[in-house]
Design an enzyme around this catalytic site. Structure first.
Site, PDB file in Angstrom:
ATOM      1  N   HIS A  67      -7.961  -4.749  59.832  1.00 24.86           N
ATOM      2  CA  HIS A  67      -8.771  -4.007  58.933  1.00 24.86           C
ATOM      3  C   HIS A  67      -9.519  -2.784  59.662  1.00 24.86           C
ATOM      4  O   HIS A  67      -9.734  -1.681  59.255  1.00 24.86           O
ATOM      5  CB  HIS A  67      -9.891  -4.932  58.325  1.00 24.86           C
ATOM      6  CG  HIS A  67     -10.852  -4.375  57.495  1.00 24.86           C
ATOM      7  ND1 HIS A  67     -10.785  -4.600  56.040  1.00 24.86           N
ATOM      8  CD2 HIS A  67     -12.091  -3.758  57.511  1.00 24.86           C
ATOM      9  CE1 HIS A  67     -11.706  -3.794  55.637  1.00 24.86           C
ATOM     10  NE2 HIS A  67     -12.687  -3.418  56.367  1.00 24.86           N
ATOM     11  N   GLU A  68     -10.255  -3.056  60.827  1.00 19.72           N
ATOM     12  CA  GLU A  68     -11.058  -2.151  61.396  1.00 19.72           C
ATOM     13  C   GLU A  68     -10.072  -0.971  62.079  1.00 19.72           C
ATOM     14  O   GLU A  68     -10.532   0.108  61.928  1.00 19.72           O
ATOM     15  CB  GLU A  68     -11.696  -2.919  62.521  1.00 19.72           C
ATOM     16  CG  GLU A  68     -12.838  -3.884  62.224  1.00 19.72           C
ATOM     17  CD  GLU A  68     -13.577  -3.241  61.126  1.00 19.72           C
ATOM     18  OE1 GLU A  68     -13.912  -1.910  60.950  1.00 19.72           O
ATOM     19  OE2 GLU A  68     -14.231  -4.159  60.543  1.00 19.72           O
ATOM     20  N   HIS A  98      -9.711   1.667  59.401  1.00 16.91           N
ATOM     21  CA  HIS A  98     -10.673   2.513  59.524  1.00 16.91           C
ATOM     22  C   HIS A  98     -10.519   3.467  60.496  1.00 16.91           C
ATOM     23  O   HIS A  98     -10.594   4.619  60.201  1.00 16.91           O
ATOM     24  CB  HIS A  98     -11.880   1.669  59.596  1.00 16.91           C
ATOM     25  CG  HIS A  98     -12.495   1.157  58.442  1.00 16.91           C
ATOM     26  ND1 HIS A  98     -12.521   1.554  57.003  1.00 16.91           N
ATOM     27  CD2 HIS A  98     -13.188  -0.226  58.438  1.00 16.91           C
ATOM     28  CE1 HIS A  98     -13.114   0.643  56.259  1.00 16.91           C
ATOM     29  NE2 HIS A  98     -13.484  -0.421  57.112  1.00 16.91           N
TER      30      HIS A  98
END
Length: 304
Positions: free
Chosen positions: A222-223, A226
C-alpha cells in the site's frame, strides 16, 4: 495494511492541510492526496481496547489546486509521449531501526525482509515494476525507533540513513508513535525534499509480524503504491475526480475487514475493497487496476 500522505506540486507547490473531518469519519470528505502519507492504528497500542482493531487516518491533504497541478503536469508529459513502458527494477534499501537486539525490540530478521520483497514483487507483477533488495542496515536508536510522522526523529533518521536517488526505494522499519502503521512520500515530493523520500513501516506489519490482520506485508504494498503516485481508492469520496483513476469504482469512505458486496456510491459499482489502496485487511487485498498501473508508470517517468 496501508497508510498515507501528500505534498508538492510541479516545482512550485507543497504543503497541505490536515484532513480532520476525514479522520473523524465524515464520509463525504475526501481523504488524502499528494503528500507524505497516512496512518493506521498500531495493534500493539490498542490490544486492550474494547473495539476491534481497524485502521485510522492522520492524512495530510493537499488542496484541489495543488493536486490538479501535479496531475496536469503528468498528463502533459503523457500527451507528448514522454512515458516509456519499459520494465523497471527498483533497488530497495531497508533500514532496520530498533531499540536493541531481538525481534521484540524491532530488530526484524533477514527472513522477514526477504519475504517483504517477495510480497512486493507478487503484488506488482501486473505492473512494469519489480523490486530487488539492494542493501540492509541496522541502527539501534530508541528515539528514531518511535519516530512519528513529520517528527524531528524522522528527519534525523532519514538524513542519516537514506541512500540513492529518486529511483531508489528507501524503506524504514520502526515502531512509529501515534498509532501509525506506516506512511510514504509521493513522487512529486522528491525535488523539494530528497532526504525525506521513502516509506516508513511498522516493523510488525512485515510478513510474519504480530500486527494481525495487517501482518502479511501489504502495508508495504500500500505505502509503495503511494510512493509510486497512487491515492487511496476512497480519495475524493463519491466525487467525479475520485482517486484520479478511471477504473477504480468511486468509494465514499475507507473499507475495513473485507466487505465484498459494499456499494457506497450510487451508480458507481461495487467498492474496490480488494484493491491494495483501500484500508481492508491484508488477506482481502489482492489487486491493482490497469488504470493504477498506468498512473504509477506515468508518475515514475515524470518524477523518478
Amino acid at each position: 495494511m496501508r497508510a498515507r500522505t501528500c505534498a508538492e506540486v510541479l516545482a512550485l507547490v507543497l504543503i497541505a492541510t490536515l484532513s480532520a473531518a476525514a479522520c473523524n469519519g465524515d464520509p463525504s470528505t475526501p481523504v488524502e492526496e499528494d503528500a507524505p502519507a497516512v496512518a493506521d492504528i498500531d495493534p500493539e497500542q490498542v490490544e486492550a481496547a474494547p473495539a476491534p482493531l481497524r485502521r485510522s487516518c492522520a492524512t495530510i491533504e493537499p488542496s484541489e489546486v495543488e493536486r490538479e497541478a501535479v496531475d496536469h503536469f503528468v498528463r502533459s508529459r503523457v500527451a507528448v509521449g514522454f512515458t516509456a513502458e519499459t520494465a523497471v527494477e527498483i533497488p530497495v534499501h531497508v533500514h532496520v531501526i530498533n531499540k536493541g537486539a531481538g525481534i521484540s525490540n524491532g530488530d526484524v530478521p533477514q527472513s522477514m525482509i526477504d519475504e517483504q520483497i517477495r510480497v512486493l514483487n507478487e503484488a506488482y507483477a501486473t505492473t512494469r515494476f519489480s523490486f530487488v533488495l539492494a542493501s540492509v542496515d541496522r541502527t539501534t536508536n530508541a528515539t528514531w525507533y518511535t519516530m512519528g510522522l513529520g517528527s524531528a526523529a524522522e528527519r534525523q533518521a532519514k538524513r542519516a540513513l537514506r541512500v540513492g536517488g529518486p529511483d531508489h526505494l528507501n524503506l524504514y522499519t520502526a515502531n512509529p508513535g501515534g498509532g501509525l502503521l506506516g506512511w510514504a512520500t509521493f513522487p512529486s515530493n522528491y525535488s523539494a525534499n530528497p532526504s525525506d523520500d521513502g516509506v516508513v513501516l511498522l516493523n510488525s506489519s512485515l510478513p510474519g509480524g504480530n500486527a494481525a490482520p495487517y501482518n502479511e506485508g501489504d502495508t508495504g504494498t500500500h505505502e509503495v503504491g503511494h510512493w509510486l503516485g497512487l491515492y487511496h481508492t476512497f480519495q475524493g469520496g463519491c466525487t467525479k475526480t475520485g482517486d484520479g483513476v478511471d477504473d477504480t469504482s468511486a468509494e465514499r469512505s475507507a473499507a475495513y475487514g473485507c466487505p465484498m458486496n459494499r456499494d457506497s456510491c450510487r451508480g458507481g459499482g461495487l467498492d474496490p475493497v480488494q484493491n491494495f489502496m483501500d484500508y481492508t485487511d491484508d488477506a482481502c487485498m489482492d489487486a491493482f487496476t490497469s488504470g493504477q498501473a498506468a498512473r504509477m508508470s506515468a508518475f515514475w517517468d515524470s518524477y523518478r
